[in-house]
Motif scaffolding. Structure first.
Motif, mmCIF file in Angstrom:
data_model
loop_
_atom_site.group_PDB
_atom_site.id
_atom_site.type_symbol
_atom_site.label_atom_id
_atom_site.label_comp_id
_atom_site.label_asym_id
_atom_site.label_seq_id
_atom_site.Cartn_x
_atom_site.Cartn_y
_atom_site.Cartn_z
ATOM 1 N N PHE A 92 0.836 -1.200 0.000
ATOM 2 C CA PHE A 92 0.000 0.000 0.000
ATOM 3 C C PHE A 92 0.873 1.252 0.000
ATOM 4 C CE2 PHE A 92 -2.241 3.431 2.121
ATOM 5 C CZ PHE A 92 -3.442 3.458 1.437
ATOM 6 N N VAL B 180 1.026 4.236 -2.855
ATOM 7 C CA VAL B 180 0.655 5.607 -2.523
ATOM 8 C C VAL B 180 1.841 6.552 -2.678
ATOM 9 C CG1 VAL B 180 -0.110 7.085 -0.607
ATOM 10 C CG2 VAL B 180 -1.226 4.901 -1.016
ATOM 11 N N THR C 26 0.367 -4.398 -7.085
ATOM 12 C CA THR C 26 -1.084 -4.550 -6.994
ATOM 13 C C THR C 26 -1.458 -6.001 -6.725
ATOM 14 O OG1 THR C 26 -1.406 -2.663 -8.473
ATOM 15 C CG2 THR C 26 -3.264 -4.161 -8.207
ATOM 16 N N TYR D 228 -5.966 2.957 -2.390
ATOM 17 C CA TYR D 228 -4.801 2.564 -3.196
ATOM 18 C C TYR D 228 -5.048 2.869 -4.670
ATOM 19 C CZ TYR D 228 -1.444 -0.575 -5.473
ATOM 20 O OH TYR D 228 -0.458 -1.100 -6.264
#
Length: 174
Positions: free
Chosen positions: A43, A47, A83, A117
């Motif tokens: 995450f 970000v 991802t 996200y």
């Protein structure tokens, strides 16, 4: 000459999971910690992408866009792998907390984390550098695999003979 680096035994064998020795609750707790760590790291990497973001609008780049995204092939690999890791770790967290108190809240929190996200990825990635349908496909892979595994188990569980009728028992060791 004696090799002092090796004892002749595999050091990792004592750390492997053993069904009779390890308690299921302890195993679940370890898996939750590992999955939470992976979710946190992936995450954060999504970000705040490696290399940061451009601070100004000059020399053909836009402020707030990932610097790494201008190396489109490697950024694309990073984004899909990151991802996929986030999605798989969230699936593990949701699966291991099934029927726990506040499970609905855990599901809501993880869905919110996925939305956050996704919005961060869309915000820092230049439109021309990545095809988002592949990123969405990467996010769905763990869930699709889980569905196929469940279907596979349901089909073959119905076709299996009772264990007393089987002459052999297959044991898989990892």
């Amino acid at each position: 000459m004696i090799n002092r680096l090796s004892t002749g035994k595999s050091w990792y064998k004592c750390f492997r999971y053993e069904e009779g020795r390890d308690k299921p609750g302890d195993v679940r707790n370890v898996m939750l910690v590992v999955a939470s760590l992976i979710a946190s790291v992936t995450f954060q990497a999504g970000v705040n992408p490696p290399g940061g973001v451009w601070q100004d609008n000059s020399s053909g780049h836009v402020a707030g866009r990932a610097i790494y995204a201008y190396q489109s092939e490697v950024y694309y690999v990073f984004l899909i792998a990151n991802t996929l890791a986030l999605s798989a770790s969230i699936l593990v967290i949701i699966s291991l907390t099934y029927r726990f108190p506040f499970h609905l809240e855990i599901v809501i929190a993880t869905i919110s984390m996925i939305v956050t996200y996704s919005s961060a990825i869309f915000a820092v990635t230049p439109d021309e550098s990545v095809r988002f349908r592949y990123v969405i496909a990467a996010a769905s892979v763990p869930y699709i695999l889980q569905i196929f595994i469940q279907l596979f188990n349901m089909v073959f569980k119905n076709n299996e003979k009772p264990e007393s009728e089987n002459s052999e028992k297959v044991v898989l060791n990892y």
